[in-house]
Design a protein around this motif. Structure first.
Motif, short mmCIF file in Angstrom:
data_model
loop_
_atom_site.label_atom_id
_atom_site.label_comp_id
_atom_site.label_asym_id
_atom_site.label_seq_id
_atom_site.Cartn_x
_atom_site.Cartn_y
_atom_site.Cartn_z
N GLU A 193 0.71 -1.14 -0.13
CA GLU A 193 0.12 0.10 0.21
C GLU A 193 1.02 1.21 0.04
OE1 GLU A 193 -3.35 2.22 2.74
OE2 GLU A 193 -2.54 0.56 3.49
N THR A 194 0.50 2.18 -0.91
CA THR A 194 1.25 3.47 -0.74
C THR A 194 0.46 4.61 -0.02
OG1 THR A 194 0.41 4.02 -2.97
CG2 THR A 194 2.26 2.89 -2.95
N HIS A 195 1.27 5.71 0.19
CA HIS A 195 0.57 6.80 0.77
C HIS A 195 -0.04 6.27 2.18
CE1 HIS A 195 1.47 9.04 -3.01
NE2 HIS A 195 0.65 8.24 -3.45
N ILE A 196 0.69 5.55 3.16
CA ILE A 196 -0.01 5.18 4.24
C ILE A 196 0.29 6.49 5.35
CG2 ILE A 196 -0.18 3.93 6.36
CD1 ILE A 196 1.07 1.57 4.25
N GLY A 197 -0.70 7.16 5.84
CA GLY A 197 -0.72 7.98 6.59
C GLY A 197 -0.73 9.39 5.84
N ARG A 198 -0.66 9.45 4.99
CA ARG A 198 -0.32 10.72 4.04
C ARG A 198 -1.91 10.98 3.43
NH1 ARG A 198 4.25 12.95 4.09
NH2 ARG A 198 3.95 14.50 2.32
N LEU A 199 -2.91 10.34 3.68
CA LEU A 199 -3.85 10.59 2.94
C LEU A 199 -5.24 10.79 4.17
CD1 LEU A 199 -3.96 8.42 -0.04
CD2 LEU A 199 -3.80 10.96 -0.18
N PRO A 200 -6.26 11.62 3.98
CA PRO A 200 -7.16 11.47 4.95
C PRO A 200 -7.85 10.01 5.02
CG PRO A 200 -7.65 13.12 3.32
CD PRO A 200 -6.38 12.30 2.59
N ASN A 201 -8.20 9.86 6.15
CA ASN A 201 -9.13 8.75 6.44
C ASN A 201 -10.38 8.90 7.19
OD1 ASN A 201 -10.01 5.97 6.79
ND2 ASN A 201 -8.57 5.32 8.66
N GLU A 202 -11.48 9.08 6.35
CA GLU A 202 -12.93 9.13 6.90
C GLU A 202 -13.80 8.20 7.16
OE1 GLU A 202 -14.01 12.15 7.89
OE2 GLU A 202 -12.41 13.37 7.10
N ALA A 209 5.00 -11.08 2.70
CA ALA A 209 5.81 -10.17 1.97
C ALA A 209 5.30 -8.73 1.99
CB ALA A 209 6.11 -10.55 0.61
N GLY A 210 6.02 -7.83 1.44
CA GLY A 210 5.77 -6.42 1.44
C GLY A 210 5.48 -5.53 2.80
N VAL A 211 4.70 -4.44 2.53
CA VAL A 211 4.48 -3.81 3.72
C VAL A 211 3.16 -4.12 4.40
CG1 VAL A 211 4.11 -1.26 4.53
CG2 VAL A 211 5.73 -1.74 2.76
N ASN A 212 3.19 -4.46 5.56
CA ASN A 212 1.84 -4.69 6.45
C ASN A 212 1.16 -3.28 6.62
OD1 ASN A 212 0.00 -5.74 8.08
ND2 ASN A 212 1.25 -6.84 9.39
N SER A 213 0.05 -3.05 5.94
CA SER A 213 -0.88 -2.14 5.92
C SER A 213 -1.30 -1.92 7.42
CB SER A 213 -2.01 -2.34 5.04
OG SER A 213 -1.58 -2.38 3.67
N PHE A 214 -1.35 -2.86 8.20
CA PHE A 214 -2.03 -2.84 9.60
C PHE A 214 -0.80 -2.47 10.34
CE2 PHE A 214 -4.39 -5.90 7.21
CZ PHE A 214 -5.49 -5.20 6.98
N ARG A 215 0.58 -2.57 10.03
CA ARG A 215 1.72 -2.14 11.09
C ARG A 215 1.83 -0.78 11.02
NH1 ARG A 215 7.57 -4.88 10.81
NH2 ARG A 215 8.34 -3.87 12.88
N ARG A 216 1.66 0.07 9.99
CA ARG A 216 1.83 1.49 9.84
C ARG A 216 0.52 1.99 9.91
NH1 ARG A 216 5.44 2.83 4.73
NH2 ARG A 216 4.84 4.68 5.33
N GLY A 217 0.19 2.83 11.17
CA GLY A 217 -1.00 3.45 11.25
C GLY A 217 -1.16 4.56 10.45
#
Length: 884
Positions: free
Chosen positions: A597-606, A663-671
């Motif tokens: 997943e890209t842009h984790i934490g740099r986009l709004p989450n509504e 493999a890859g970035v765990n989307s749930f590890r980076r809040g």
């Protein structure tokens, strides 16, 4: 049909000369259609066009202006008396004249006067289905008018989906043209008579000197009336009228309601309903309040050819605004207060419909202060009114929905600038068969969201402190939880970002299921997800200045693409053990390969802030709840299911599973900016274990539990269990018990373990008497209170009357809410008394306990009344000043 003269009549006919007795017999399978004119006067029924009296008078069949309905007679004997010019039907007489039916032991028709006299077990059924019974009736020849002795009328009507039988009775009554019935010294009730003692007075009845039932007006008038409960007079009404029980809408006054409140005083509301036309009406309700004046309410309703809508207006010019807190904590500085509410629903075609449900208020406290109920209000805790407009289309395998939302915060410390306006949010979902040679199913999903907010909404983590804020001038004291006013990474969550947030998401997916010769089930799938964001944070707001590092001010548009391929495998093993049932064991494995997943934490989450990892989403392709986040990386989900089904209805279903980030970035590890993913059980390479167990001995009893266990220590992290039982007819009891326990989530602002039990039950003491109750226990509140005391002697959690609590508030068994009820219900009456105690939580963290008695009385077909009394004498959370 065979007609025979009796032997006695044949032998003495010449001597008697005046009375002819005819015994009538017919075949068992035939329908009796004997006309007195046909049998006694040889006038063919097929050619008789006059009225009944015309046909039976001497000289016979003079036609009238319009054809008359045929009279059908069924009786053991027909007796013709030439001297008195009468005809009698004797022995189980049954006469049908058009839609009306007359039954009696004996029916005599006087041809001279055209009157019908019925005696013995007389029963008349008219065209409406109403049944009139009596000892003796004197009627006209068409059964529409006459006098009735010992009258009893029973009419079956349907109200609110239930069937009711209403009853009239009187020593004597007069029936005029089938339109008006006047009951002298009559009674009216909707209660069934006692089966063991029919003479016992019903539970309730209205006794009147005169009751006039007008069928054309569809009204019942009562003169000099008394309402009796169990035979005891309780109310006297000199004159009133009610709609006919068959009427659903009738102009007139509705049941009044009473008000008792410290801020409002005592009052009474008198609603008047105006049935202007069959398709629209108006209800006007002034409520006279001793302390605030007159609250006016009006509601307009109209049904159109393709839908309906309604508008309700409420308003008051307050005479004592000082009864409420001054701003910003209350509406004490307002003279006029009011609201506008409207809803509508229209069917544009067979597949499309549109509508709205909106509410507007002068202030956030109005609806609650004046007890105006609205379905758009979401909960009794963090309250908000949700206004929406929608357009929905549905096809055979497609769905379209477009909505706009406006959220109005109703808690004292809600800041409206933090509430978003969503206009619009659009969803589209379409499924088609996959093209050859792929086959399977192809699905297209689209979501568009446009959201604006004036001020950013923060939440501090961990939320562990409480500070006192007081004002001696206003005489109120309350605790206030701190919130972030300046953003600090790791200390604040961003629940909603100020500015403009626009997103377009689209996903196309394919899947197909194969079953091989060994019974193994293979399901390959693939999908492609794309998202385009336009983000314009309101950097002019002081709240957003510290978070501009999350967004690049030079790049307004941002996009991401997420392709994925995967395979799901199941291998069910089935064994039939006869009486022990069918047992099924199914191992399940799923592998999904996709980039990070890209842009984790740099986009709004509504729309993706709610993440609960359990058995329901273990095998979901994307475990996030909304579109603002997308799961990435290579992941494997493993589990097994076990089921038992017997012929007696016994059923067991169990499941256990775990997820692996390969493999890859765990989307749930980076809040993200709301820390979604952290403390979820998915943030580690090996997830927590999830499980489910459901046991249903029969269709009336069910037990289900879900749990999540730490993957290293196997400690219980999340647990839910519920029992639902309907034990009748063995035990007249319906009950449910739900227990839940959730571990603390410090990174999500939940610093304490949450634990509670909710139980509810209804027990039928008799078929009519019942008791009910519900209980909500907060088993973790003591953790918060303990922390408040341990972090400063001046940190208090105030109780509803504004005084510091004793240390007993740290008890583990804290009753958060109760509802106790006792009542009686039968076919004509419902009486219930409920005691309700519940907390009201505001954004400040203040818990205010509402204690209310609610009495409800419904006399079926006559009316209903409700009386609500609050026991609370003080409040600050709803903007009402403290009463001293």
């Amino acid at each position: 049909m065979t007609v025979l003269l009796s032997k006695a009549a044949a032998a003495t006919g010449a001597g008697m000369g005046r009375v002819v007795r005819t015994a009538v017999r017919w075949a068992a399978a035939s329908v009796l259609t004997v006309l007195p004119a046909l049998v006694l006067m040889a006038a063919p029924a097929a050619r008789a066009q006059g009225t009944l009296s015309d046909r039976l008078k001497p000289g016979g069949t003079k036609p009238s202006d319009k054809p008359a309905e045929r009279l059908l007679v069924e009786a053991a004997e027909l007796v013709y008396d030439n001297d008195r010019n009468t005809v009698s039907a004797v022995g189980n007489a049954e006469l049908h004249y058009g839609p009306r039916t007359l039954l009696a032991d004996k029916v005599l028709y006087d041809r001279n006067t055209g009157r019908v006299f019925a005696e013995g077990n007389v029963r008349l059924t008219d065209e409406t289905g109403a049944v009139v019974t009596g000892d003796r009736m004197e009627l006209t020849d068409d059964f529409r008018s006459g006098f009735i002795d010992s009258l009893r009328v029973q009419q079956t009507v349907e109200q609110r989906g239930r069937v009711a039988r209403v009853r009239f009775s009187a020593p004597r009554a007069e029936r005029i043209e089938g339109e008006t019935t006047t009951f002298e010294n009559g009674t009216y009730t909707a209660c069934e008579p006692c089966k063991t003692d029919p003479e016992r007075p019903p539970l309730w009845q209205v006794k009147s000197a005169r009751i006039i039932h007008n069928n054309s007006q569809r009204r019942i008038y009562y003169e000099d009336s008394t309402l009796e409960i169990a035979g005891v007079p309780v109310a006297y009404l000199p004159y009133f009228y009610t709609p006919d029980p068959t009427v659903r809408r009738e102009t007139g006054f509705l049941a009044p309601h009473f008000v008792s409140s410290n801020a409002l005083g005592y009052g009474i509301g008198t609603p008047f309903f105006w049935n202007i036309a069959p398709d629209y009406d108006l209800t006007v309700e002034p409520t006279f309040l001793s302390r605030q004046g007159v609250l006016g309410q009006a509601e307009w309703r109209q049904r159109l050819a393709n839908g309906f809508y309604n508008i309700r207006l409420s308003g008051i010019f307050q005479t004592t605004p000082s009864a409420f807190l001054p701003g910003p904590l209350g509406p004490g500085n307002r003279d006029f207060r009011g609201s506008v509410e409207s809803s509508g629903h229209f069917y544009l075609s067979e597949r499309w419909r549109a509508g709205w449900d909106v509410v507007g208020v002068t202030d956030k406290w109005f609806l609650d202060n004046y007890r105006i109920r609205n379905q758009t209000i979401s909960t009794d805790y963090f309250r908000e009114a949700i206004s929406t407009a929608f357009l929905i289309g549905q096809g055979d395998r497609s769905w379209f929905e477009a909505r706009a939302y406006y959220f109005k915060g109703l808690s004292t410390y809600d800041w409206q600038k933090q509430q978003p306006i969503v206009a619009p949010v659009v969803d589209y979902d379409k499924r088609i068969n996959g093209p050859a040679p792929l086959g399977g199913e192809v699905r297209f999903q689209m979501n568009f969201q446009n959201l604006t907010r004036e001020a950013t909404q923060y939440q501090e983590i961990p939320r562990t402190r409480s500070y006192l804020v007081s004002s001696s001038a206003n005489g109120f004291t309350f605790p206030l939880y701190p919130t972030c006013t300046v953003f600090e990474r790791g200390q604040c969550l961003v629940r909603g970002l100020a500015g403009l947030d626009t997103r377009l998401s689209a996903q196309v997916s394919w899947r197909r299921t194969f079953t091989d010769e060994f019974g193994q089930v293979w399901q390959p799938f693939a999908y492609l997800r794309t998202d385009v964001f336009y983000v314009d944070p309101n950097t002019r707001s002081y709240q957003n200045r510290e978070i501009t590092n999350l967004f690049s001010p030079d790049v307004d548009f941002t996009g991401r693409v997420m392709p994925a391929v995967g395979l799901e495998y199941r291998y069910p093993f089935v064994a039939d053990f006869g009486a022990l049932g069918v047992h099924t064991v199914s191992p399940v494995a799923q592998v999904i390969a996709r980039p990070s997943e890209t842009h984790i934490g740099r986009l709004p989450n509504e729309d993706a802030q709610s993440l609960v990892f359990d058995d329901t989403n273990l095998f979901q392709w994307d475990k996030f709840s909304g579109y603002d986040r997308v799961e990435g990386g290579v992941r494997a989900n493993l589990g097994a299911e076990y089921a038992i089904t017997t012929r007696t209805g016994f059923h067991v279903n169990a499941m256990v599973g775990e997820s692996f980030a390969l493999a890859g970035v765990n989307s749930f590890r980076r809040g993200d900016i709301a820390n979604v993913g952290r403390d979820s059980g998915l943030e580690t390479q090996r997830s927590d274990f999830v499980s489910r167990l459901q046991v249903s001995p029969n269709q009336n009893i069910s037990f289900i539990t879900r749990a999540r266990f730490d993957q290293k220590t196997f400690a219980l992290d999340r647990f839910e269990a519920g029992v639902f039982a309907k034990l009748s007819p063995f035990v007249p009891l319906d009950t449910s018990v739900i227990y839940a326990r959730y571990a603390a989530r410090p990174e999500l602002g939940q610093s304490f373990r949450r634990e509670g039990v909710q139980a509810s039950a209804t027990y039928s003491i008799t078929p009519n008497w019942f008791v009910s109750g519900s209980l909500l226990l907060d088993l973790s509140r003591y953790l918060e209170v303990r922390d408040l005391y341990s972090n400063g002697a001046e940190a208090y959690l105030l109780n509803p009357v504004g005084l510091p609590p004793d240390r007993g508030t740290r008890d583990k068994l804290y009753v958060a809410g109760t509802n106790l009820g006792f009542g009686y219900r039968d076919e004509c009456t419902t009486v219930s008394l409920n005691y309700i105690s519940s907390p009201r939580e505001t954004a400040s963290g203040l818990r205010e306990r509402n204690q209310t008695f609610l009495l409800r009385l419904e006399l079926r077909t006559l009316g209903e009344a409700n009386f609500r009394q609050n026991l609370s004498t003080t409040t600050t959370a709803d903007g009402i000043a403290t009463v001293r």
